[in-house]
Write a protein that holds these residues in place. Structure first.
Motif, short mmCIF file in Angstrom:
data_model
loop_
_atom_site.label_atom_id
_atom_site.label_comp_id
_atom_site.label_asym_id
_atom_site.label_seq_id
_atom_site.Cartn_x
_atom_site.Cartn_y
_atom_site.Cartn_z
N ALA A 161 87.25 64.95 41.70
CA ALA A 161 87.47 63.40 41.97
C ALA A 161 88.56 63.29 42.74
CB ALA A 161 87.79 62.74 40.51
N ALA A 162 89.63 63.95 42.96
CA ALA A 162 90.69 63.59 43.86
C ALA A 162 90.24 63.64 45.27
CB ALA A 162 91.95 64.49 43.51
N TYR A 163 89.52 64.72 45.70
CA TYR A 163 88.92 64.72 47.10
C TYR A 163 87.82 63.84 47.27
CZ TYR A 163 91.39 69.34 47.82
OH TYR A 163 92.42 70.26 47.78
N ALA A 164 87.09 63.74 46.28
CA ALA A 164 85.90 62.90 46.43
C ALA A 164 86.61 61.17 46.80
CB ALA A 164 85.16 62.71 45.23
N ALA A 165 87.60 60.88 45.98
CA ALA A 165 88.41 59.71 46.28
C ALA A 165 88.53 59.33 47.53
CB ALA A 165 89.61 59.44 45.46
N GLU A 166 89.12 60.51 48.33
CA GLU A 166 89.52 60.35 49.84
C GLU A 166 88.26 60.01 50.79
OE1 GLU A 166 92.40 59.33 49.24
OE2 GLU A 166 93.39 60.50 50.94
N VAL A 167 87.41 60.99 50.25
CA VAL A 167 86.29 60.78 51.17
C VAL A 167 85.42 59.38 50.99
CG1 VAL A 167 83.66 61.66 51.27
CG2 VAL A 167 85.60 63.24 51.13
N VAL A 168 85.61 58.87 49.80
CA VAL A 168 84.99 57.45 49.61
C VAL A 168 85.68 56.37 50.10
CG1 VAL A 168 84.09 55.70 47.75
CG2 VAL A 168 83.60 58.20 47.41
N ARG A 169 86.98 56.49 49.90
CA ARG A 169 87.97 55.57 50.49
C ARG A 169 87.82 55.77 52.12
NH1 ARG A 169 93.72 55.01 52.36
NH2 ARG A 169 93.57 57.27 52.41
N ALA A 170 87.60 56.75 52.78
CA ALA A 170 87.50 56.65 54.22
C ALA A 170 86.09 56.14 54.57
CB ALA A 170 87.55 58.00 54.88
N GLY A 171 85.16 56.25 53.57
CA GLY A 171 83.97 55.59 53.91
C GLY A 171 84.04 54.18 53.74
N ILE A 172 84.48 53.71 52.69
CA ILE A 172 84.64 52.19 52.48
C ILE A 172 85.50 51.61 53.86
CG2 ILE A 172 85.80 50.36 51.10
CD1 ILE A 172 84.93 52.22 48.68
N LEU A 173 86.54 52.21 54.39
CA LEU A 173 87.29 51.81 55.39
C LEU A 173 86.43 51.67 56.69
CD1 LEU A 173 90.86 53.34 54.52
CD2 LEU A 173 89.94 50.80 54.41
N SER A 174 85.42 52.47 56.79
CA SER A 174 84.73 52.84 57.90
C SER A 174 83.77 51.68 58.05
CB SER A 174 83.79 54.01 58.08
OG SER A 174 82.92 53.95 57.42
N VAL A 175 83.43 50.77 56.90
CA VAL A 175 82.59 49.39 56.90
C VAL A 175 83.42 48.37 57.57
CG1 VAL A 175 81.13 47.97 55.52
CG2 VAL A 175 81.28 50.66 55.14
N ASP A 176 82.77 47.54 58.51
CA ASP A 176 83.42 46.39 59.07
C ASP A 176 83.80 45.47 57.91
OD1 ASP A 176 84.19 44.28 60.55
OD2 ASP A 176 82.21 44.13 61.41
N ARG A 177 85.09 44.92 57.90
CA ARG A 177 85.50 44.01 57.37
C ARG A 177 84.56 42.80 57.05
NH1 ARG A 177 88.28 42.44 53.63
NH2 ARG A 177 89.02 40.31 53.67
N GLY A 178 84.10 42.20 58.04
CA GLY A 178 83.06 41.29 58.19
C GLY A 178 81.95 41.52 57.55
N VAL A 188 78.77 47.28 50.61
CA VAL A 188 79.77 48.38 51.37
C VAL A 188 79.27 49.77 51.11
CG1 VAL A 188 82.04 48.95 51.19
CG2 VAL A 188 81.47 46.66 51.24
N LEU A 189 79.13 50.29 49.97
CA LEU A 189 78.79 51.53 49.55
C LEU A 189 77.48 52.06 50.55
CD1 LEU A 189 79.85 52.37 46.04
CD2 LEU A 189 80.64 53.14 48.08
N PRO A 190 76.29 51.50 50.51
CA PRO A 190 75.13 51.89 51.41
C PRO A 190 75.68 52.16 52.65
CG PRO A 190 74.66 50.16 50.01
CD PRO A 190 76.20 50.31 49.99
N GLN A 191 76.63 51.23 53.42
CA GLN A 191 77.01 51.42 54.48
C GLN A 191 77.95 52.44 54.74
OE1 GLN A 191 77.31 47.90 57.26
NE2 GLN A 191 76.67 46.82 55.19
N ALA A 192 78.67 52.80 53.84
CA ALA A 192 79.85 53.87 53.71
C ALA A 192 79.11 55.22 53.66
CB ALA A 192 80.71 53.47 52.56
N MET A 193 78.09 55.23 53.06
CA MET A 193 77.23 56.43 52.87
C MET A 193 77.27 57.25 54.33
SD MET A 193 77.01 56.97 49.73
CE MET A 193 75.95 58.17 49.38
N ARG A 194 77.05 56.42 55.24
CA ARG A 194 76.82 57.28 56.58
C ARG A 194 78.15 58.13 56.77
NH1 ARG A 194 75.76 54.29 61.34
NH2 ARG A 194 75.43 56.23 62.29
N SER A 195 79.10 57.45 56.71
CA SER A 195 80.40 58.41 56.77
C SER A 195 80.92 59.30 55.51
CB SER A 195 81.55 57.61 57.15
OG SER A 195 81.63 56.17 57.15
#
Ligand code: ATP
Ligand code: MG
Lengths: 292, 256
Positions: free
Chosen positions: A170-187, A207-214
Motif C-alpha cells: 500500500a505504501a508503494y501503491a499510494a505513491e503510484v496512485v498519487r502520481a496518477g491523480i496528479l497527472s490528470v488536468d485540474r480542469g 479522475v481515476l479512469p484517466q489516472a489509470m493511464r499513468s
C-alpha cells in the motif's frame, strides 16, 4: 547511434547534380554506410560466451532436468503455485485499495490527513519487507491476545502474509496512485465539480479512469515485483511456491532441480503478466489520440 | 434597471490570492432572461468573478446570489457560513459553466459526457438522460457524434459538446469563460451561433469574451472590468460606441 539507421537519400539517378556540389560527372555520388566492425566483434564475443554457458547448463547433469520435469506438475508444487497466485492477487487488490485511500489522504486539504498518510508511506517504505513480516509473525509477544482471542490463532501465517505484504504494498501503491491523480488536468475536476458531481463520484468516474493511464505501467511493474516478493513468506512457513519446493528438497536434497521448478514457474507467470499489462494499457488509452 | 427579477445579484465581492487583490468590491445585477457580456483586459478578474458565481472560487467578503439563493454560504446574523459540499454541488447543478478549454471528459464518449451529471447528480435514469442528451446534441448540430470520443472532434465541435453538457442539467444560468478563445478563427462562428440560439430562447447568460462583435449583437448589457472592478456597464450601443470612462475607451481602442 548504429549506422544502420542512417538513411540513404533517395536520389533519382536522373536528377541533376546540385548546382553548388562538386563536379561529379554523370551519376550523383552514392552513400555508403559506415560498417560498425567493433560492435560486430563485441557481438561475436557475447555469442561465444552465451554458447559456453548454455553448453555447461545443458551438459551439467547436476541440473537434473529430468527431475525438474518430473516435479513440475506435482500436486505440492501446483498447490504452492496456487497460493502464490492467490496471495499476489489479494495483496495487489488490497494494497491498491489501501494505497488509493492513502493517496487521496495525501492530496487532501487537511494537514492531519496529509501527515498521517505521509508518515505511513515513510515508515512502511523504510522497513524491509522481511523485517515487517517477522515483526507481524511475532506480534504475539507484544499482544498475547487480540479481540479476546489468542493472537497466534487469530494471526495464522497466511493471514500475516496477506497483512504484512498488503501494508507494505500500500505504501508503494499510494505513491503510484498519487502520481496518477496528479497527472490528470485540474480542469477535469473543476468541470466535474461544476456539474455537481460528488467527491467520490469525481474520483471514481472522472479522475481515476484517466489516472489509470499513468498508474498501469508502474502498477504492472509492482505486480511482477509482488509476485516474486511473495516468496519471502516462505520465511514464516507459508506454503507458497518457494516453500513447497523447499519442503521437497529438504526431503530429497535435490536443491538445484527444485529451485529450477520454482524459477521456471516464476518466469512463466511473469511473462504472462507482462502480456496482460500490454492489453490493460491499451484499454485505458481509450479516447486518446490514435486509440479506439 | 430592468423590471425583470434579478437572476444574479453580486454585492461587494472581494477576493484576493495571497497579497494579490483580484476582485476589489464587485457589484453586478443580471436580470432573468438577459445576456451579459463581460469584457476587459487580461488579469482584470473576469474569470475569477465568473468562478465565484458557482463557488469554484470562494469569496473573502460580499455575497453572490443566484435566483434569490445565496451561493456557497448560509447567512446567520451578520456571518456567512460556508455550505457543506453536498449543498454546494446541488447549487451548481442549477448553474452551467463552459470553460475556455472545454474540459470534456476524454475517456467518455460524447453522449456519456452529457449523461454523467444528470444520472449521478440529478438521479435521472440513464435512458431518460440519453434521450435528453441526443436531443441536445441534435440542437448543437452534433447528433452524428454521440458515440465519438472528444479527441476525435474539432475544437469547435468539442466546445459545442461542452455547451450541450452544461445544458443537460437544465440550468437557470449559463456562465461562459472565453468560450471561443481556444479555437481556430474559422471555428469561432459555429460556437457563437449556438450561444446566440440560446440567447434567443431567453437563457440567462454571462459571457466573458473578447469577441466585441458578438457582444454588440447579442448582449443586453456589456460590462467592462479592469483591475478587479467593474468600471462601466450599459447596453452595447452605449458602452461600445459611446463609453463614458477613459479606461473603457482606451481598452476598446486596442481591441477594435
Ligand atoms: N488560483 C490563483 N492563484 C493565484 N493567482 C490567481 C489565481 N487565479 C487567478 N489569479 C490571478 O488573479 C488575476 C486575475 O485573474 P483572472 O483569471 O480572473 O483574470 P482574467 O480577467 O480572466 O484574465 P484573462 O483575460 O487573461 O483570462 C491574475 O493576475 C491572475 O494571475
Ligand atoms: Mg480569464
Amino acid at each position: 547511434m548504429p549506422s544502420g539507421t542512417l538513411r540513404t537519400p533517395a536520389v533519382p539517378s536522373s536528377a541533376p547534380p546540385p548546382a553548388d556540389g562538386p563536379p561529379t560527372g554523370a551519376a550523383p555520388p552514392r552513400v555508403v554506410a559506415r560498417r560498425p566492425l567493433g560492435q560486430w566483434a563485441a557481438a561475436a564475443v557475447v555469442l561465444v560466451l552465451l554458447g559456453l554457458v548454455l553448453r555447461s547448463v545443458a551438459g551439467n547433469d547436476a541440473f537434473r532436468w529430468d527431475l525438474v520435469a518430473a516435479y513440475f506438475l506435482t500436486t505440492p508444487v501446483l498447490n504452492g503455485l496456487l497460493l502464490t497466485l492467490g496471495l499476489t492477487a489479494a495483496v495487489l487488490v488490497l494494497g491498491f485499495a489501501l494505497g488509493t485511500l492513502l493517496a487521496t489522504m495525501r492530496l487532501a486539504a487537511n494537514p492531519v490527513l496529509r501527515g498521517v498518510s505521509a508518515g505511513y508511506i515513510w515508515l512502511f517504505r523504510s522497513v524491509p519487507i522481511l523485517v515487517q513480516l517477522l515483526f507481524w509473525f511475532n506480534i504475539g509477544a507484544l499482544y498475547p491476545t487480540l479481540l479476546g482471542v489468542r493472537t497466534v490463532h487469530l494471526l495464522a501465517p497466511p493471514v500475516i502474509a496477506v497483512l504484512g505484504l498488503t501494508l507494505h504494498e500500500a505504501a508503494y501503491a499510494a505513491e503510484v496512485v498519487r502520481a496518477g491523480i496528479l497527472s490528470v488536468d485540474r480542469g477535469q475536476t473543476e468541470a466535474a465539480q461544476s456539474l455537481g458531481l460528488g467527491r467520490w463520484r469525481r474520483l471514481r468516474r472522472i479522475v481515476l479512469p484517466q489516472a489509470m493511464r499513468s498508474i498501469v505501467p508502474p502498477a504492472g511493474n509492482m505486480l511482477i515485483g509482488t509476485l516474486k516478493g511473495t516468496s519471502v513468506v516462505s520465511m514464516i512457513a507459508v506454503n507458497d511456491l518457494l516453500y513447497s519446493v523447499q519442503l521437497i528438497y529438504h526431503r530429497t536434497y535435490q536443491v538445484i532441480p527444485m529451485l529450477m521448478v520454482a524459477t521456471v514457474w516464476y518466469v512463466i507467470i511473469t511473462s504472462l503478466l507482462s502480456v496482460g499489462q500490454h492489453y490493460v494499457e491499451r484499454r485505458y488509452a481509450r479516447g486518446t489520440a490514435g486509440a479506439r | 434597471m430592468s423590471p425583470q427579477p434579478a437572476m444574479v445579484e453580486v454585492r461587494a465581492v472581494h477576493k484576493s490570492f495571497g497579497p494579490l487583490d483580484v476582485l476589489k468590491g464587485v457589484d453586478l445585477r443580471v436580470a432573468a432572461g438577459e445576456v451579459t457580456v463581460v469584457i476587459g483586459p487580461s488579469g482584470s478578474g473576469k474569470s475569477t468573478l465568473l468562478r465565484t458565481l458557482n463557488h469554484l472560487e470562494k469569496v473573502d467578503s460580499g455575497t453572490v446570489a443566484v435566483d434569490g439563493t445565496l451561493i456557497g454560504y448560509r447567512r446567520s446574523g451578520d456571518r456567512l457560513y460556508e455550505l457543506r459540499e453536498r449543498e454546494i454541488l446541488r447549487q451548481r447543478t442549477r448553474i452551467g459553466f463552459v470553460f475556455q478549454d472545454f474540459h470534456l471528459f476524454p475517456h467518455l464518449t460524447v453522449v456519456e459526457n452529457l449523461t454523467e451529471a444528470p444520472v449521478s447528480a440529478l438521479g435521472r435514469s440513464r435512458k431518460a438522460a440519453t434521450a435528453t442528451a441526443l436531443a441536445l446534441l441534435d440542437r448543437v448540430g452534433l447528433a452524428d457524434k454521440a458515440d465519438a470520443y472528444p479527441r476525435q472532434l474539432s475544437g469547435g465541435q468539442q466546445q459545442r459538446v461542452a455547451i450541450a453538457r452544461a445544458l443537460a442539467l437544465e440550468p437557470k444560468l449559463l456562465l461562459f469563460d472565453e468560450p471561443t478563445s481556444a479555437l481556430d478563427p474559422e471555428l469561432v462562428g459555429e460556437v457563437l451561433d449556438v450561444i446566440k440560439d440560446l440567447a434567443r430562447r431567453g437563457t440567462t447568460m454571462i459571457v466573458v469574451t473578447h469577441e466585441i462583435g458578438f457582444a454588440r449583437e447579442v448582449a443586453d448589457t456589456v460590462v467592462f472590468m479592469a483591475d478587479g472592478r467593474i468600471v462601466e456597464q450599459g447596453p452595447p450601443g452605449q458602452l461600445l460606441d459611446a463609453p463614458r470612462e477613459a479606461r473603457t475607451r482606451a481598452f476598446l481602442a486596442k481591441v477594435l
